[in-house]
Design an enzyme around this catalytic site. Structure first.
Site, PDB file in Angstrom:
ATOM      1  N   HIS A 172       0.837  -1.203  -0.132  1.00  0.00           N
ATOM      2  CA  HIS A 172      -0.035  -0.054   0.097  1.00  0.00           C
ATOM      3  C   HIS A 172       0.882   1.240  -0.069  1.00  0.00           C
ATOM      4  CE1 HIS A 172      -3.547   2.495   1.624  1.00  0.00           C
ATOM      5  NE2 HIS A 172      -2.587   3.100   1.882  1.00  0.00           N
ATOM      6  N   GLU A 173       1.901   1.401   0.880  1.00  0.00           N
ATOM      7  CA  GLU A 173       2.777   2.540   1.039  1.00  0.00           C
ATOM      8  C   GLU A 173       3.610   2.688  -0.360  1.00  0.00           C
ATOM      9  OE1 GLU A 173       2.131   4.919   3.462  1.00  0.00           O
ATOM     10  OE2 GLU A 173       0.838   3.318   4.140  1.00  0.00           O
ATOM     11  N   HIS A 214       1.910   4.580  -2.909  1.00  0.00           N
ATOM     12  CA  HIS A 214       1.824   6.158  -2.970  1.00  0.00           C
ATOM     13  C   HIS A 214       3.336   6.553  -3.126  1.00  0.00           C
ATOM     14  CE1 HIS A 214      -1.722   6.451  -0.489  1.00  0.00           C
ATOM     15  NE2 HIS A 214      -1.186   5.850   0.799  1.00  0.00           N
TER      16      HIS A 214
HETATM   17 ZN   LIG Z   1      -2.490   5.141   2.199  1.00  0.00          ZN
END
Ligand SMILES: [Zn+2]
Length: 370
Positions: free
Chosen positions: A65-66, A69
Protein backbone atom coordinates in the site's frame (compact mmCIF):
# COMPACT_ATOMS: atom_id res chain seq x y z
CA UNK A 1 9.52 8.32 13.86
CA UNK A 2 11.40 8.01 17.15
CA UNK A 3 13.41 4.86 17.74
CA UNK A 4 12.56 3.25 14.41
CA UNK A 5 14.90 0.54 13.14
CA UNK A 6 16.05 0.37 9.53
CA UNK A 7 15.43 -3.09 8.09
CA UNK A 8 16.34 -2.64 4.44
CA UNK A 9 15.21 -0.81 1.36
CA UNK A 10 12.76 -1.23 -1.53
CA UNK A 11 13.14 0.65 -4.85
CA UNK A 12 15.84 2.66 -3.10
CA UNK A 13 13.48 3.72 -0.29
CA UNK A 14 14.73 2.95 3.23
CA UNK A 15 12.21 0.85 5.17
CA UNK A 16 11.96 1.33 8.93
CA UNK A 17 10.12 -0.54 11.65
CA UNK A 18 8.93 1.24 14.76
CA UNK A 19 9.19 -0.81 17.99
CA UNK A 20 5.41 -0.40 18.43
CA UNK A 21 5.10 -2.62 15.34
CA UNK A 22 6.44 -5.69 17.22
CA UNK A 23 3.63 -5.35 19.75
CA UNK A 24 1.11 -5.47 16.92
CA UNK A 25 2.97 -8.34 15.24
CA UNK A 26 2.76 -10.35 18.47
CA UNK A 27 -0.92 -9.53 18.99
CA UNK A 28 -1.90 -10.36 15.43
CA UNK A 29 0.12 -13.60 15.40
CA UNK A 30 -1.56 -14.66 18.63
CA UNK A 31 -4.95 -13.65 17.29
CA UNK A 32 -4.58 -15.52 13.99
CA UNK A 33 -2.90 -18.54 15.55
CA UNK A 34 -5.68 -19.09 18.09
CA UNK A 35 -8.27 -18.55 15.34
CA UNK A 36 -6.53 -21.09 13.05
CA UNK A 37 -6.07 -23.56 15.93
CA UNK A 38 -9.78 -23.28 16.65
CA UNK A 39 -10.76 -23.79 12.98
CA UNK A 40 -8.22 -26.55 12.35
CA UNK A 41 -7.44 -28.39 15.59
CA UNK A 42 -5.29 -30.91 13.67
CA UNK A 43 -2.70 -28.18 13.00
CA UNK A 44 -1.37 -28.18 16.54
CA UNK A 45 1.72 -25.98 16.91
CA UNK A 46 1.83 -25.36 13.15
CA UNK A 47 -1.04 -22.93 13.75
CA UNK A 48 1.44 -20.57 15.44
CA UNK A 49 3.83 -20.66 12.51
CA UNK A 50 0.96 -20.06 10.15
CA UNK A 51 -0.30 -17.23 12.39
CA UNK A 52 3.10 -15.55 12.20
CA UNK A 53 3.26 -15.97 8.41
CA UNK A 54 -0.23 -14.47 8.11
CA UNK A 55 0.78 -11.52 10.30
CA UNK A 56 3.89 -10.95 8.17
CA UNK A 57 1.82 -11.13 4.97
CA UNK A 58 -0.52 -8.57 6.49
CA UNK A 59 2.40 -6.23 6.95
CA UNK A 60 3.59 -6.99 3.42
CA UNK A 61 0.14 -5.78 2.33
CA UNK A 62 0.72 -2.56 4.28
CA UNK A 63 4.14 -2.11 2.65
CA UNK A 64 2.58 -2.70 -0.81
CA UNK A 65 0.00 0.00 0.00
CA UNK A 66 2.75 2.48 0.99
CA UNK A 67 4.78 1.56 -2.08
CA UNK A 68 1.74 2.52 -4.14
CA UNK A 69 1.91 6.07 -2.76
CA UNK A 70 5.71 6.14 -3.00
CA UNK A 71 6.08 5.00 -6.60
CA UNK A 72 3.50 7.52 -7.84
CA UNK A 73 5.24 10.26 -5.84
CA UNK A 74 8.64 9.27 -7.27
CA UNK A 75 7.23 9.51 -10.80
CA UNK A 76 6.35 13.13 -9.97
CA UNK A 77 9.99 13.70 -9.04
CA UNK A 78 9.25 13.71 -5.31
CA UNK A 79 11.84 12.15 -3.01
CA UNK A 80 10.46 9.38 -0.77
CA UNK A 81 12.50 9.64 2.41
CA UNK A 82 11.29 6.45 4.08
CA UNK A 83 8.53 3.94 4.62
CA UNK A 84 7.87 3.21 8.30
CA UNK A 85 5.74 0.46 9.76
CA UNK A 86 4.19 1.39 13.07
CA UNK A 87 1.30 0.53 15.36
CA UNK A 88 -1.42 1.89 13.03
CA UNK A 89 0.04 0.52 9.80
CA UNK A 90 2.46 2.24 7.47
CA UNK A 91 3.61 5.73 6.64
CA UNK A 92 5.50 6.90 3.55
CA UNK A 93 7.44 10.08 4.30
CA UNK A 94 7.61 12.31 1.23
CA UNK A 95 10.22 15.01 0.73
CA UNK A 96 7.74 17.56 -0.55
CA UNK A 97 4.15 18.05 -1.61
CA UNK A 98 2.88 17.44 -5.11
CA UNK A 99 2.89 20.54 -7.30
CA UNK A 100 -0.76 20.38 -8.36
CA UNK A 101 -4.02 19.15 -6.76
CA UNK A 102 -4.27 16.50 -9.50
CA UNK A 103 -0.83 15.11 -8.69
CA UNK A 104 -1.64 15.23 -4.98
CA UNK A 105 -4.85 13.27 -5.64
CA UNK A 106 -2.96 10.60 -7.61
CA UNK A 107 -0.42 10.06 -4.82
CA UNK A 108 -3.21 9.76 -2.23
CA UNK A 109 -5.42 7.37 -4.20
CA UNK A 110 -2.53 5.06 -5.25
CA UNK A 111 -2.33 3.34 -1.83
CA UNK A 112 -6.01 2.33 -1.56
CA UNK A 113 -5.94 1.28 -5.24
CA UNK A 114 -3.10 -1.16 -4.48
CA UNK A 115 -5.05 -2.51 -1.48
CA UNK A 116 -8.25 -2.96 -3.50
CA UNK A 117 -6.31 -4.65 -6.32
CA UNK A 118 -4.71 -7.08 -3.86
CA UNK A 119 -8.16 -7.73 -2.41
CA UNK A 120 -9.46 -8.51 -5.91
CA UNK A 121 -6.67 -10.98 -6.66
CA UNK A 122 -6.76 -12.70 -3.27
CA UNK A 123 -10.53 -12.87 -3.32
CA UNK A 124 -10.50 -14.40 -6.81
CA UNK A 125 -7.84 -16.87 -5.65
CA UNK A 126 -9.84 -17.94 -2.61
CA UNK A 127 -13.07 -18.14 -4.63
CA UNK A 128 -11.88 -19.82 -7.82
CA UNK A 129 -8.56 -21.32 -6.74
CA UNK A 130 -10.11 -24.50 -5.31
CA UNK A 131 -8.07 -23.98 -2.16
CA UNK A 132 -9.03 -25.87 0.97
CA UNK A 133 -8.15 -26.01 4.64
CA UNK A 134 -5.87 -23.55 6.42
CA UNK A 135 -4.41 -22.14 3.18
CA UNK A 136 -7.88 -21.13 1.96
CA UNK A 137 -8.58 -19.60 5.36
CA UNK A 138 -5.36 -17.57 5.34
CA UNK A 139 -5.88 -16.32 1.75
CA UNK A 140 -9.48 -15.40 2.54
CA UNK A 141 -8.35 -13.53 5.62
CA UNK A 142 -5.65 -11.62 3.71
CA UNK A 143 -8.18 -10.66 1.07
CA UNK A 144 -10.42 -9.24 3.79
CA UNK A 145 -7.47 -7.46 5.44
CA UNK A 146 -6.56 -5.68 2.18
CA UNK A 147 -10.15 -4.62 1.68
CA UNK A 148 -10.25 -3.27 5.23
CA UNK A 149 -6.92 -1.49 4.69
CA UNK A 150 -8.26 0.26 1.58
CA UNK A 151 -11.53 1.26 3.21
CA UNK A 152 -10.00 2.37 6.53
CA UNK A 153 -7.51 4.59 4.73
CA UNK A 154 -10.30 6.32 2.86
CA UNK A 155 -11.61 7.86 6.12
CA UNK A 156 -11.46 11.54 5.16
CA UNK A 157 -9.15 12.83 7.89
CA UNK A 158 -5.48 13.77 7.60
CA UNK A 159 -3.03 12.01 7.62
CA UNK A 160 -5.13 9.18 6.16
CA UNK A 161 -5.43 8.89 2.39
CA UNK A 162 -9.08 9.97 2.48
CA UNK A 163 -7.91 13.19 4.15
CA UNK A 164 -5.35 13.78 1.43
CA UNK A 165 -7.94 13.10 -1.27
CA UNK A 166 -10.33 15.57 0.37
CA UNK A 167 -7.49 18.07 0.64
CA UNK A 168 -6.66 17.77 -3.07
CA UNK A 169 -10.33 18.28 -4.01
CA UNK A 170 -10.68 21.43 -1.87
CA UNK A 171 -7.32 22.61 -3.19
CA UNK A 172 -8.60 22.14 -6.75
CA UNK A 173 -11.79 24.10 -6.00
CA UNK A 174 -10.24 26.98 -4.05
CA UNK A 175 -6.84 27.01 -5.77
CA UNK A 176 -5.19 27.14 -2.35
CA UNK A 177 -3.43 24.07 -0.91
CA UNK A 178 -3.65 25.34 2.68
CA UNK A 179 -7.43 25.66 2.46
CA UNK A 180 -7.52 21.99 1.45
CA UNK A 181 -5.34 21.10 4.43
CA UNK A 182 -7.42 23.21 6.81
CA UNK A 183 -10.69 21.64 5.63
CA UNK A 184 -9.36 18.07 5.72
CA UNK A 185 -7.97 18.73 9.22
CA UNK A 186 -11.36 19.87 10.45
CA UNK A 187 -13.08 16.81 8.99
CA UNK A 188 -10.31 14.69 10.54
CA UNK A 189 -11.09 16.23 13.93
CA UNK A 190 -14.76 15.33 13.55
CA UNK A 191 -13.87 11.72 12.71
CA UNK A 192 -11.35 11.68 15.55
CA UNK A 193 -14.00 12.70 18.11
CA UNK A 194 -16.43 10.24 16.52
CA UNK A 195 -13.90 7.41 16.95
CA UNK A 196 -13.20 8.39 20.55
CA UNK A 197 -16.92 8.64 21.34
CA UNK A 198 -17.68 5.32 19.69
CA UNK A 199 -14.72 3.66 21.40
CA UNK A 200 -15.85 4.90 24.82
CA UNK A 201 -19.46 3.90 24.17
CA UNK A 202 -18.36 0.39 23.21
CA UNK A 203 -16.16 0.08 26.30
CA UNK A 204 -19.18 1.04 28.43
CA UNK A 205 -21.22 -1.58 26.61
CA UNK A 206 -23.54 1.03 25.04
CA UNK A 207 -22.91 -0.10 21.48
CA UNK A 208 -21.65 -3.11 19.53
CA UNK A 209 -19.91 -0.87 17.01
CA UNK A 210 -16.33 0.10 17.85
CA UNK A 211 -13.72 -1.05 20.34
CA UNK A 212 -10.71 0.19 22.26
CA UNK A 213 -9.08 0.22 18.80
CA UNK A 214 -11.65 2.72 17.53
CA UNK A 215 -10.79 4.91 20.50
CA UNK A 216 -7.04 4.73 19.80
CA UNK A 217 -7.48 5.46 16.09
CA UNK A 218 -9.78 8.38 16.98
CA UNK A 219 -7.09 9.76 19.29
CA UNK A 220 -4.46 9.33 16.56
CA UNK A 221 -6.66 11.19 14.05
CA UNK A 222 -7.32 14.01 16.48
CA UNK A 223 -3.62 14.49 17.24
CA UNK A 224 -2.67 14.62 13.57
CA UNK A 225 -5.59 16.81 12.57
CA UNK A 226 -4.44 19.35 15.15
CA UNK A 227 -0.92 19.35 13.76
CA UNK A 228 -1.97 19.70 10.13
CA UNK A 229 -4.41 22.48 11.05
CA UNK A 230 -1.47 24.34 12.57
CA UNK A 231 0.65 23.77 9.46
CA UNK A 232 -2.22 25.05 7.31
CA UNK A 233 -2.41 28.15 9.50
CA UNK A 234 1.26 28.89 8.91
CA UNK A 235 0.83 28.34 5.17
CA UNK A 236 -2.14 30.70 5.14
CA UNK A 237 -0.11 33.41 6.89
CA UNK A 238 2.78 32.97 4.47
CA UNK A 239 0.77 32.78 1.28
CA UNK A 240 0.93 35.95 -0.77
CA UNK A 241 4.23 36.90 0.83
CA UNK A 242 7.49 36.86 -1.13
CA UNK A 243 11.20 36.68 -0.35
CA UNK A 244 11.18 40.51 -0.42
CA UNK A 245 8.88 40.60 2.64
CA UNK A 246 11.28 38.59 4.80
CA UNK A 247 14.38 40.65 4.03
CA UNK A 248 16.07 41.76 7.24
CA UNK A 249 15.70 45.52 7.79
CA UNK A 250 19.17 47.14 7.67
CA UNK A 251 20.60 44.00 6.10
CA UNK A 252 24.40 43.66 6.30
CA UNK A 253 25.26 45.22 2.93
CA UNK A 254 28.33 47.24 2.01
CA UNK A 255 29.54 48.76 -1.24
CA UNK A 256 32.80 47.35 -2.65
CA UNK A 257 34.07 50.85 -3.24
CA UNK A 258 33.81 51.92 0.43
CA UNK A 259 37.01 52.20 2.38
CA UNK A 260 37.40 49.89 5.36
CA UNK A 261 37.24 52.95 7.62
CA UNK A 262 33.89 54.06 6.16
CA UNK A 263 32.65 50.48 6.45
CA UNK A 264 33.64 50.31 10.12
CA UNK A 265 32.29 53.77 10.98
CA UNK A 266 29.00 53.59 9.08
CA UNK A 267 28.07 49.93 9.28
CA UNK A 268 29.79 48.13 12.15
CA UNK A 269 30.30 50.59 14.99
CA UNK A 270 27.06 51.26 16.80
CA UNK A 271 25.19 48.53 14.89
CA UNK A 272 22.98 46.71 17.41
CA UNK A 273 23.46 43.49 15.41
CA UNK A 274 26.93 41.99 15.50
CA UNK A 275 27.16 40.70 11.91
CA UNK A 276 30.09 38.37 11.23
CA UNK A 277 29.94 39.03 7.53
CA UNK A 278 28.44 41.51 5.07
CA UNK A 279 27.25 41.11 1.49
CA UNK A 280 29.37 43.24 -0.82
CA UNK A 281 27.77 45.04 -3.78
CA UNK A 282 29.37 46.53 -6.86
CA UNK A 283 28.64 49.99 -8.29
CA UNK A 284 25.42 48.65 -9.93
CA UNK A 285 24.23 47.26 -6.61
CA UNK A 286 24.80 43.68 -7.73
CA UNK A 287 26.28 40.99 -5.57
CA UNK A 288 30.07 41.03 -5.73
CA UNK A 289 30.76 38.64 -2.86
CA UNK A 290 31.00 38.89 0.89
CA UNK A 291 33.41 40.25 3.44
CA UNK A 292 34.14 38.71 6.83
CA UNK A 293 34.46 41.30 9.58
CA UNK A 294 37.31 39.23 11.04
CA UNK A 295 39.29 39.59 7.80
CA UNK A 296 39.62 43.31 8.48
CA UNK A 297 42.18 42.45 11.15
CA UNK A 298 44.58 41.54 8.34
CA UNK A 299 44.81 45.23 7.47
CA UNK A 300 46.37 47.63 10.02
CA UNK A 301 43.73 50.14 11.16
CA UNK A 302 46.01 52.98 10.10
CA UNK A 303 45.54 51.86 6.48
CA UNK A 304 41.76 51.58 6.65
CA UNK A 305 41.12 54.88 4.85
CA UNK A 306 43.21 53.73 1.91
CA UNK A 307 42.03 50.14 1.54
CA UNK A 308 38.72 49.41 -0.13
CA UNK A 309 36.28 46.72 0.92
CA UNK A 310 36.76 44.94 -2.42
CA UNK A 311 40.32 43.91 -1.55
CA UNK A 312 38.92 41.61 1.15
CA UNK A 313 35.97 40.28 -0.85
CA UNK A 314 35.42 36.55 -0.93
CA UNK A 315 33.91 34.82 -3.93
CA UNK A 316 30.18 35.36 -4.47
CA UNK A 317 29.69 31.75 -5.61
CA UNK A 318 29.31 30.58 -2.01
CA UNK A 319 26.28 32.79 -1.47
CA UNK A 320 22.94 31.43 -2.59
CA UNK A 321 20.61 34.03 -4.08
CA UNK A 322 16.87 34.07 -4.55
CA UNK A 323 14.73 36.40 -6.71
CA UNK A 324 12.79 38.88 -4.56
CA UNK A 325 9.45 37.80 -6.08
CA UNK A 326 9.83 34.12 -5.03
CA UNK A 327 6.86 33.02 -2.88
CA UNK A 328 7.95 32.73 0.73
CA UNK A 329 6.58 29.17 0.96
CA UNK A 330 9.07 28.15 -1.76
CA UNK A 331 11.85 29.99 0.03
CA UNK A 332 11.16 27.95 3.18
CA UNK A 333 11.51 24.76 1.17
CA UNK A 334 14.91 25.96 -0.07
CA UNK A 335 16.28 26.60 3.41
CA UNK A 336 17.67 23.67 5.40
CA UNK A 337 20.37 22.74 7.94
CA UNK A 338 23.23 23.78 5.65
CA UNK A 339 21.51 26.68 3.89
CA UNK A 340 20.19 29.05 6.54
CA UNK A 341 20.43 32.37 4.69
CA UNK A 342 19.89 33.73 1.21
CA UNK A 343 20.75 36.94 -0.59
CA UNK A 344 17.55 38.39 -2.04
CA UNK A 345 18.06 39.99 -5.46
CA UNK A 346 15.85 41.96 -7.85
CA UNK A 347 15.29 40.88 -11.44
CA UNK A 348 18.23 43.00 -12.64
CA UNK A 349 20.50 41.44 -10.01
CA UNK A 350 20.46 44.36 -7.58
CA UNK A 351 20.76 43.10 -4.01
CA UNK A 352 17.76 43.89 -1.81
CA UNK A 353 19.19 42.36 1.35
CA UNK A 354 19.65 39.24 3.39
CA UNK A 355 17.01 36.72 4.43
CA UNK A 356 17.46 34.24 7.27
CA UNK A 357 15.31 31.49 8.75
CA UNK A 358 14.89 33.67 11.82
CA UNK A 359 13.64 36.62 9.77
CA UNK A 360 10.81 34.43 8.44
CA UNK A 361 9.95 33.36 11.98
CA UNK A 362 9.91 37.05 13.05
CA UNK A 363 7.64 37.89 10.13
CA UNK A 364 5.29 35.09 11.19
CA UNK A 365 5.20 36.36 14.75
CA UNK A 366 4.31 39.85 13.54
CA UNK A 367 1.52 38.36 11.39
CA UNK A 368 0.14 36.34 14.31
CA UNK A 369 0.08 39.28 16.71
CA UNK A 370 -1.13 41.74 14.04
ZN1 LIG B 1 -2.28 5.16 2.30
Amino acid sequence: MNGSIRVGSLFGIPVFINPSWFLVLGLITWNYATWLAFQFPELGLVAWGLGLVTALLLFASVVAHELGHSLVAMRQGIEVKSITLFIFGGLASLGEESKTPGDSFRVAIAGPLVSFTLFGWLHALSTFGQLTGPLAAVIGLLAYVNLALGVFNLIPGLPLDGGNILKSIVWKITGKPYQGTAFASRVGQVFGWLGIGLGFASLLGLTNVGSIWTLLVGWFLLQNAGQSAQAAGVQRLLSGLTAQDAVIPNSPLVSAASSLREFANNKIIGNPVNWRKYLVTDEAGKLAGEILVDDMKKVPTTDWWDVQVQTLVRSPSEIATVPSTTPLLDVINMLNEQLTELAVVKEDGEVVGLLEKTSIVKLLEQKVTA
